[in-house]
Design an enzyme around this catalytic site. Structure first.
Site, PDB file in Angstrom:
ATOM      1  N   ASN A  12       0.869  -1.176   0.000  1.00 13.69           N
ATOM      2  CA  ASN A  12       0.000   0.000   0.000  1.00 13.69           C
ATOM      3  C   ASN A  12       0.908   1.229   0.000  1.00 13.69           C
ATOM      4  O   ASN A  12       1.484   1.573   1.029  1.00 13.69           O
ATOM      5  CB  ASN A  12      -0.884  -0.042   1.254  1.00 13.69           C
ATOM      6  CG  ASN A  12      -1.721   1.207   1.426  1.00 13.69           C
ATOM      7  OD1 ASN A  12      -1.793   2.047   0.529  1.00 13.69           O
ATOM      8  ND2 ASN A  12      -2.354   1.330   2.586  1.00 13.69           N
ATOM      9  N   LYS A  14       0.104   4.302  -0.355  1.00 12.63           N
ATOM     10  CA  LYS A  14      -0.539   5.503   0.202  1.00 12.63           C
ATOM     11  C   LYS A  14      -0.273   6.704  -0.716  1.00 12.63           C
ATOM     12  O   LYS A  14      -0.352   6.552  -1.930  1.00 12.63           O
ATOM     13  CB  LYS A  14      -0.065   5.721   1.646  1.00 12.63           C
ATOM     14  CG  LYS A  14      -0.243   4.451   2.494  1.00 12.63           C
ATOM     15  CD  LYS A  14      -0.048   4.666   3.951  1.00 12.63           C
ATOM     16  CE  LYS A  14      -0.230   3.336   4.690  1.00 12.63           C
ATOM     17  NZ  LYS A  14      -0.141   3.441   6.132  1.00 12.63           N
ATOM     18  N   HIS A  99      -9.515   1.456   4.799  1.00 13.36           N
ATOM     19  CA  HIS A  99      -8.261   1.633   5.534  1.00 13.36           C
ATOM     20  C   HIS A  99      -8.504   2.584   6.707  1.00 13.36           C
ATOM     21  O   HIS A  99      -9.279   3.533   6.591  1.00 13.36           O
ATOM     22  CB  HIS A  99      -7.177   2.193   4.602  1.00 13.36           C
ATOM     23  CG  HIS A  99      -5.819   2.155   5.231  1.00 13.36           C
ATOM     24  ND1 HIS A  99      -5.422   3.077   6.169  1.00 13.36           N
ATOM     25  CD2 HIS A  99      -4.794   1.282   5.091  1.00 13.36           C
ATOM     26  CE1 HIS A  99      -4.194   2.769   6.570  1.00 13.36           C
ATOM     27  NE2 HIS A  99      -3.793   1.683   5.934  1.00 13.36           N
ATOM     28  N   GLU A 101      -6.857   4.919   7.893  1.00 19.05           N
ATOM     29  CA  GLU A 101      -6.577   6.341   7.624  1.00 19.05           C
ATOM     30  C   GLU A 101      -7.790   7.009   6.987  1.00 19.05           C
ATOM     31  O   GLU A 101      -8.040   8.189   7.204  1.00 19.05           O
ATOM     32  CB  GLU A 101      -5.333   6.465   6.730  1.00 19.05           C
ATOM     33  CG  GLU A 101      -4.057   6.173   7.520  1.00 19.05           C
ATOM     34  CD  GLU A 101      -2.909   5.646   6.680  1.00 19.05           C
ATOM     35  OE1 GLU A 101      -3.000   5.660   5.447  1.00 19.05           O
ATOM     36  OE2 GLU A 101      -1.912   5.207   7.296  1.00 19.05           O
ATOM     37  N   GLU A 169      -5.574  -4.791  10.462  1.00 16.65           N
ATOM     38  CA  GLU A 169      -4.541  -3.781  10.691  1.00 16.65           C
ATOM     39  C   GLU A 169      -4.843  -3.025  11.984  1.00 16.65           C
ATOM     40  O   GLU A 169      -5.648  -2.081  11.971  1.00 16.65           O
ATOM     41  CB  GLU A 169      -4.510  -2.782   9.536  1.00 16.65           C
ATOM     42  CG  GLU A 169      -4.217  -3.396   8.184  1.00 16.65           C
ATOM     43  CD  GLU A 169      -3.601  -2.378   7.236  1.00 16.65           C
ATOM     44  OE1 GLU A 169      -2.498  -2.633   6.754  1.00 16.65           O
ATOM     45  OE2 GLU A 169      -4.217  -1.328   7.004  1.00 16.65           O
ATOM     46  N   SER A 214       3.240  -2.024  10.338  1.00 22.76           N
ATOM     47  CA  SER A 214       4.680  -2.086  10.645  1.00 22.76           C
ATOM     48  C   SER A 214       5.339  -3.420  10.296  1.00 22.76           C
ATOM     49  O   SER A 214       6.257  -3.860  10.992  1.00 22.76           O
ATOM     50  CB  SER A 214       4.935  -1.745  12.129  1.00 22.76           C
ATOM     51  OG  SER A 214       4.556  -0.404  12.387  1.00 22.76           O
TER      52      SER A 214
HETATM   53  P1  PGA Z   1       2.762   0.362   7.584  1.00 20.03           P
HETATM   54  O1  PGA Z   1       1.303   0.587   6.968  1.00 20.03           O
HETATM   55  O2  PGA Z   1       3.272  -0.936   7.036  1.00 20.03           O
HETATM   56  O3  PGA Z   1       3.571   1.547   7.101  1.00 20.03           O
HETATM   57  O4  PGA Z   1       2.614   0.324   9.070  1.00 20.03           O
HETATM   58  C1  PGA Z   1       0.415  -0.486   6.777  1.00 20.03           C
HETATM   59  C2  PGA Z   1      -0.875   0.031   6.211  1.00 20.03           C
HETATM   60  O5  PGA Z   1      -1.325   1.121   6.615  1.00 20.03           O
HETATM   61  O6  PGA Z   1      -1.494  -0.619   5.335  1.00 20.03           O
END
Ligand code: PGA
Length: 252
Positions: A12, A14, A99, A101, A169, A214
């Site tokens: 992803n 982003k 997601h 976010e 997540e 992460s």
């Molecule tokens: P990250 O993000 O691996 O940078 O923690 C994962 C995600 O938001 O899909």
């Protein structure tokens, strides 16, 4: 016996990536050799601006291209938004929906996420539905309840293992360097699979459940080899081919 689940490694990106990033995609494609692509599926989800170029570059390779969001409608007056049909037309084969976010930053409800996932189904694309608890919810031991509620509200009717992937997540693990233990991940994934089977029948046991938050080369083996984990949704560590490939190579 439950059908074997083929792992999926999804990146992803982003709001990262410009035209020149196609070189990084090429390195990812180059690293997905015969041994790796025999074992796992790979999906890269770049920003909207790069979908068509990435899909053209990845055509015929083991790497599929996905989008990060969609509008629930097909062709409506909604300035700036993009439909699942548009993503398909541009060459995407999957869409991430819900997601955290977007749930937090754009106030997306379970009902809206469900409508977006239904839009992906309608267009014939794979919906990757994200769920996950906040730090306060985990500390209050409400993880299973919260994720169960998100799951019930966010997955449309008609889900099948071919159309749906769930990504667990934990919000507090995203971009923080923190991760749950493998046992905690397995517990949530097992609950997710159990709920899918309850709602959609035994065949839903073949639905892939990814872990995200992460994931890095150093923790990939522990997280990805945990029971009930069928791959990862990787944010930051998917931006560099070398890191993303070393995570993926856990499966070799
Ligand atoms: P990250 O993000 O691996 O940078 O923690 C994962 C995600 O938001 O899909």
């Amino acid at each position: 016996m439950a059908a074997a689940r083929r792992p999926l490694m999804a990146g992803n990106w982003k709001m990262n990536g410009l035209g020149a990033s196609i070189a990084e995609l090429s390195r990812i494609i180059g690293g997905f050799d015969a041994a790796l692509s025999a074992r796992i599926d790979c999906l890269i989800c770049p920003p909207a601006t790069l979908i068509a170029a990435f899909a053209a570059r990845a055509k015929g390779s083991p790497v599929a291209i996905g989008a990060q969001d969609c509008h629930p409608g097909a062709a409506v007056a909604f300035t700036g938004d993009l439909s699942a049909e548009m993503w398909k037309d541009a060459g995407a084969s999957a869409i991430i929906v819900g997601h955290s976010e977007r749930r937090a930053g754009h106030g997306e409800s379970d009902a809206l996420v469900r409508a977006k996932a239904a839009a992906a189904f309608r267009a014939g694309l794979l919906a990757i539905v994200c769920v996950g608890e906040s730090k306060a919810e985990r500390e209050a031991k409400r993880t299973l309840e919260v994720v169960g509620r998100q799951l019930a509200g966010s997955i449309p009717d008609g889900a099948t293992p071919q159309r749906l992937v769930v990504a667990y997540e934990p919000v507090w693990a995203i971009g923080s360097g923190l991760t749950p233990t493998a046992a905690d991940v397995s517990e949530v994934h097992g609950m997710v699979r159990g709920e899918l089977v309850k709602r959609f029948g035994a065949g839903a046991g073949a639905t892939r459940v990814l872990y995200g938050g992460s994931v890095k080369a150093e923790n990939a083996a522990a997280l990805l080899k945990a029971a009930e984990v069928d791959g990862a949704l990787v944010g930051g560590a998917s931006l560099k081919a070398k890191e993303f490939l070393s995570i993926s190579n856990v499966y070799i």
